[in-house]
Design an enzyme around this catalytic site. Structure first.
Site, short mmCIF file in Angstrom:
data_model
loop_
_atom_site.label_atom_id
_atom_site.label_comp_id
_atom_site.label_asym_id
_atom_site.label_seq_id
_atom_site.Cartn_x
_atom_site.Cartn_y
_atom_site.Cartn_z
N ASP A 8 -5.73 9.84 -4.39
CA ASP A 8 -5.17 8.54 -4.58
C ASP A 8 -7.03 8.34 -3.82
O ASP A 8 -8.15 8.87 -4.63
CB ASP A 8 -4.79 7.69 -2.98
CG ASP A 8 -5.13 8.34 -1.63
OD1 ASP A 8 -6.00 8.90 -1.84
OD2 ASP A 8 -4.43 8.38 -0.78
N ARG A 9 -7.26 6.27 -3.61
CA ARG A 9 -8.39 6.46 -4.04
C ARG A 9 -9.43 7.04 -2.83
O ARG A 9 -10.91 6.47 -2.84
CB ARG A 9 -8.83 4.47 -3.80
CG ARG A 9 -7.93 4.56 -3.12
CD ARG A 9 -8.97 2.44 -3.09
NE ARG A 9 -9.25 2.33 -1.76
CZ ARG A 9 -9.40 1.30 -1.68
NH1 ARG A 9 -10.13 0.32 -2.31
NH2 ARG A 9 -9.95 0.50 -0.84
#
Lengths: 180, 180, 180, 180
Positions: free
Chosen positions: C52-53
């Protein structure tokens, strides 16, 4: 060109590129046969999570498998894609992806993802994919993707020189100074 | 044609169709303008789960959003896709999907997925998609998908008559017996 | 007990069971040491899609890996979970799942998922999991899940006799008729 | 404590914290009633992608919905979680997550995710969740998660002062200098 900057962001970035820029960089891939593609194979065992209520693999998961194929392709060529991002600050940003679904895959199926470099410049990379059953070789899907080389701000960039060989690109010509 | 039958299975099915059959059914969509497309809009707020380590939305999620768009399109036309499957035993099996990525989307972005029917027969349905920012209208991605109508054994079938209108197909001509 | 029946559905089902039923069936697992757990190991290479980010693996993916671990556990014991569903019409429906995250995993990390049967009756199965780095053995996460055995209408059922051994359950006592 | 540093990485980070540190920070949540929880509700319409071959929602997706619930909770309280990360460089890293599944959810179901803050210090945040059917209120699942506040290198940190109120924490006492 739309620009989006998150000031002071830990994920600061400038929004990448106008659609026109990508379109200009993209060279349409011919539909004809590509007999010389050099496929790298990687095994996939279908996860329960990848199925949907039709009882078959949900269609977006093939794009995940294509990415698994790209990572395997990089390893087979001699480098880690994670390193290209982390060490060299270059990203292969997806600009196009497509898949044709020919026959469904089911939970626990043993598959092979075959990944080949279709075309490369130091700015745009194109891959082709095939998904087959491991035991019968039955072709379940074909696909392709196009990637733009970007820097860590996601602006168009070039492959670092040391990666050119992996993508079958000749070494960059270094300007020669003659005389002194 | 490859056939795969799970004997006595609760998920018994015959494997759908040879690649050739699909290819024969598919009519290439022209690349030109389609000014008359009637888009249905649905809102998407980007989930954290949809981002990747580049800090942007992972590319396969656009295909998930296209599916969200199709479901919204069905509702806007007056039916539930879940019912077409559950009540009428017809499935819109994905045969092709593609996406062009023009600018990235980020966590918490408010987006709009615009979905339009591009072409329909009672055997093959084609959709087109656009993903835009809600506030600026900036176009982030375009896509398309093609679907084959199948029965619950995933064999090619036809749209039930009561769905023809939703897909802008004329009522089926019923053979008329003249005289008695 | 709430009941939901989709009449005439290809996915017809009766909604499974009241929360109370599950709760009654669940026996709390002791927190203490379980030194005799027999772990089956399976390799995971972290996919880009799973990050994910934050640059690390998104938390829900550990539950996907636990499922990969369960499938590997079944194979190691001698059966395919897909067959239990398809041939025997029994499902291990998840009733509980939890994970403790101790250190993050990153793209391309080589991990091992270790899966052990923690407790089994012919109605409720409990697994425990560990996620470790392959090279250093560093423990990244621990987890557990509880599953209710159901039939194909998702009503509580029992393990078929032929699976009892796989779950370390003694053969069922067959009533013996003495005399004639 | 294991430390992993990617030198010169664009995703440089020091590996977060030893399991012991987290364990020490975690305060077990009592099992009893929490009558005063203030739930924020957000709507979910089940996506096809979220179903599995059982015809119901795959279990890991509830953790994705919990995250959607957390983001909605932040908005309801008056801030964007994306901003806490981007502007303030603070992350709510998941340390624990669990879910109890009471009844299954199906494609196109209209659900509500209810999210409440269960406990907060400026270092550890705990949420509780409920997933219900929108029309009947039937409870499908309950869950909880625990998060450690970290800085952008994923080391334990504290909530920035301006966020304390959102988490029902009193303003920090500022040392007062008396006299001059």
């Amino acid at each position: 060109m739309p620009v989006e900057v998150l000031q002071g962001s830990v994920h600061a970035r400038t929004q990448v590129f106008a659609a026109d820029t990508i379109d200009a960089m993209m060279i349409r891939m011919p539909d004809g046969a590509e007999p010389h593609l050099d496929f790298v194979e990687t095994a996939i065992n279908v996860r329960y999570a990848e199925t949907d209520r039709m009882g078959i693999v949900y269609y977006s998961n093939y794009l995940v498998w294509f990415e698994v194929g790209r990572v395997a392709w990089c390893k087979a060529k001699g480098f880690h894609y994670a390193e290209m991002e982390s060490r060299d600050g270059r990203f292969l940003m997806v600009a196009e992806a497509s898949c044709r679904y020919k026959a469904p895959a089911h939970f626990e199926d043993d598959l092979v993802v075959r990944t080949a470099l279709a075309k490369a410049t130091d700015r745009v990379i194109r891959y082709r994919y095939e998904v087959c059953r491991r035991n019968t070789g039955q072709l379940l899907a074909t696909g392709q993707s196009a990637h733009v080389v970007t820097d860590q701000n996601y602006r168009p960039s070039r492959l670092p020189d040391r990666y050119r060989g992996y993508f079958s690109l000749p070494p960059r010509r270094v300007p020669v100074t003659i005389g002194d």
